[in-house]
Design an enzyme around this catalytic site. Structure first.
Site, PDB file in Angstrom:
ATOM      1  N   GLU A  54     -26.761  10.979  -0.196  1.00  0.00           N
ATOM      2  CA  GLU A  54     -27.204   9.508  -0.915  1.00  0.00           C
ATOM      3  C   GLU A  54     -27.867   9.771  -2.331  1.00  0.00           C
ATOM      4  OE1 GLU A  54     -26.348   6.498  -0.364  1.00  0.00           O
ATOM      5  OE2 GLU A  54     -25.587   6.761   1.674  1.00  0.00           O
ATOM      6  N   TYR A 111     -33.569   2.347  -2.568  1.00  0.00           N
ATOM      7  CA  TYR A 111     -32.222   2.275  -1.872  1.00  0.00           C
ATOM      8  C   TYR A 111     -32.058   3.623  -0.988  1.00  0.00           C
ATOM      9  CZ  TYR A 111     -27.437   3.341  -1.178  1.00  0.00           C
ATOM     10  OH  TYR A 111     -26.404   3.960  -0.729  1.00  0.00           O
ATOM     11  N   ASP A 125     -27.076  -1.506  -2.160  1.00  0.00           N
ATOM     12  CA  ASP A 125     -26.398  -0.787  -3.124  1.00  0.00           C
ATOM     13  C   ASP A 125     -25.377  -1.969  -3.963  1.00  0.00           C
ATOM     14  OD1 ASP A 125     -24.016  -1.105  -1.699  1.00  0.00           O
ATOM     15  OD2 ASP A 125     -23.325   0.931  -1.966  1.00  0.00           O
ATOM     16  N   CYS A 151      -9.119 -10.602  -0.504  1.00  0.00           N
ATOM     17  CA  CYS A 151      -9.541 -11.322   0.628  1.00  0.00           C
ATOM     18  C   CYS A 151      -8.589 -11.522   1.723  1.00  0.00           C
ATOM     19  CB  CYS A 151      -9.829 -12.721  -0.102  1.00  0.00           C
ATOM     20  SG  CYS A 151     -10.815 -12.737  -1.512  1.00  0.00           S
TER      21      CYS A 151
HETATM   22 FE1  SF4 Z   1     -15.185 -10.336  -0.872  1.00  0.00          FE
HETATM   23 FE2  SF4 Z   1     -12.769 -11.947  -0.503  1.00  0.00          FE
HETATM   24 FE3  SF4 Z   1     -14.350 -10.664   1.643  1.00  0.00          FE
HETATM   25 FE4  SF4 Z   1     -15.447 -12.643   0.397  1.00  0.00          FE
HETATM   26  S1  SF4 Z   1     -13.331 -12.746   1.422  1.00  0.00           S
HETATM   27  S2  SF4 Z   1     -16.348 -10.942   1.243  1.00  0.00           S
HETATM   28  S3  SF4 Z   1     -14.863 -12.226  -1.547  1.00  0.00           S
HETATM   29  S4  SF4 Z   1     -13.095  -9.879  -0.055  1.00  0.00           S
END
Ligand code: SF4
Length: 332
Positions: free
Chosen positions: A25, A108, A126, A185
């Site tokens: 760390e 942290y 972080d 996502c």
């Molecule tokens: Fe990140 Fe997309 Fe997951 Fe939301 S859905 S935490 S923006 S990767």
């Protein structure tokens, strides 16, 4: 990552050795995982326990740290190791409050150590976790003003059980899936509850206040050598590159300042300067070279060239060596 326990050991309840968590760390402060990995492996091979590190020579540790940057971290690392080894019998404290009393440990690092090494519920925040929190909750307030909001959101999500696994999982999510420019996502386990994804603004967050342009400073370094020696100077403990070996030179300033060569010699100015960027300024160094140097230096000390290792120098000083030793062919 070399500082983590294997998933199998983790499933059996094994936690990471606090020394390894703390070491990793501290190295990861301001430095990427990709860069830290090799340094961590080197440190653990050289100094497997906090007692080993505590009894290491300062010069050996500074040399092993060379290239990682932010050299105050290495000096504090040694101070901390010596306190833990000497005053605490090698046992790292298990609370954030006690850890914060040790050199080089901020909020942290303290939270990360208690969370990962002792599985204590602590809010680890972080850059990766800030980004994930700002997206999951679609926080529109820009950083750094939003830090406390993000801390509150991160605290609310941190579980009592397996707090360390959770913290590392969110760090990893931020590092590998919820990345700064192109969050993936589609494979994200938090997609269903992510406000930024739902609003189609994931890549725009977190908002940040644009940083002011950093200035450029200039300086001169003197690279003196002969067939068997190179002239090096250890920088003062306090300040930039503190305690590290480097080439003698004048102060770094916005305008050229006068300076005196460290030894009488036929100095030649290299026609390529060295550029390096620190956090708060760019540096442009004029490189003066002298070969076949003899005599007693006014500053610095001659080192045996046979044992001199350029890799033990901080990056900017290594760049000077590399440029000075570049053959004409390298320029083509
Ligand atoms: Fe990140 Fe997309 Fe997951 Fe939301 S859905 S935490 S923006 S990767």
């Amino acid at each position: 990552m070399p500082w983590r326990v294997s998933p199998r050991d983790r499933r059996s309840g094994v936690l990471t050795d606090p020394y390894r968590v703390w070491l990793s760390e501290v190295m990861l402060q301001q430095t990427t995982v990709a860069v830290v990995k090799d340094y961590f492996i080197k440190f653990i091979a050289l100094w497997p326990t906090v007692h080993d590190l505590a009894t290491a020579e300062d010069d050996a540790v500074m040399a092993a740290w060379a290239g990682l940057g932010y050299y105050a971290r290495a000096r504090n690392l040694l101070k901390c190791a010596r306190m833990v080894s000497g005053e605490l019998n090698g046992v790292f404290p298990q609370t954030e409050k006690e850890l914060l009393k040790l050199p080089g440990i901020g909020p942290y690092t303290a939270a990360a150590v208690v969370s990962i090494a002792f599985d204590v519920q602590a809010t680890v925040l972080d850059g990766n976790i800030e980004r994930v929190m700002s997206r999951v909750h679609a926080v529109m307030e820009p950083l750094p003003a939003s830090k406390e909001i993000l801390r509150g959101l991160a605290a609310a999500l941190t579980p009592v059980k397996r707090a360390g696994d959770y913290a590392q999982a969110v760090m990893d999510l931020g590092a590998t899936v919820c990345t700064p420019r192109s969050p993936n996502c589609e494979i994200c386990p938090w997609q269903g509850g992510c406000a930024a994804h739902a609003q189609g603004i994931a890549a725009e967050l977190p908002k940040k206040i644009r940083k002011a342009k950093i200035p450029t400073r200039v300086g001169v370094v003197y690279l003196a050598k002969n067939e068997t020696q190179v002239l090096l100077e250890r920088r003062p403990d306090k300040g930039l590159l503190g305690g590290m070996l480097g080439w003698p030179g004048g102060a770094w300033a916005v305008d050229q300042v006068s300076h005196t060569p460290p030894i009488n010699a036929d100095w030649v100015t290299l026609n390529t300067s060295v550029r390096h960027t620190f956090t708060h300024f760019h540096l442009e160094l004029t490189v003066m070279i002298a070969s076949d140097v003899t005599g007693i230096p006014q500053t610095g000390k001659f080192h045996d060239i046979a044992t001199f290792r350029p890799d033990d120098l901080p990056t900017v000083m290594r760049k000077v060596w590399d440029i000075a030793n570049r053959t004409p062919k390298d320029d083509t």
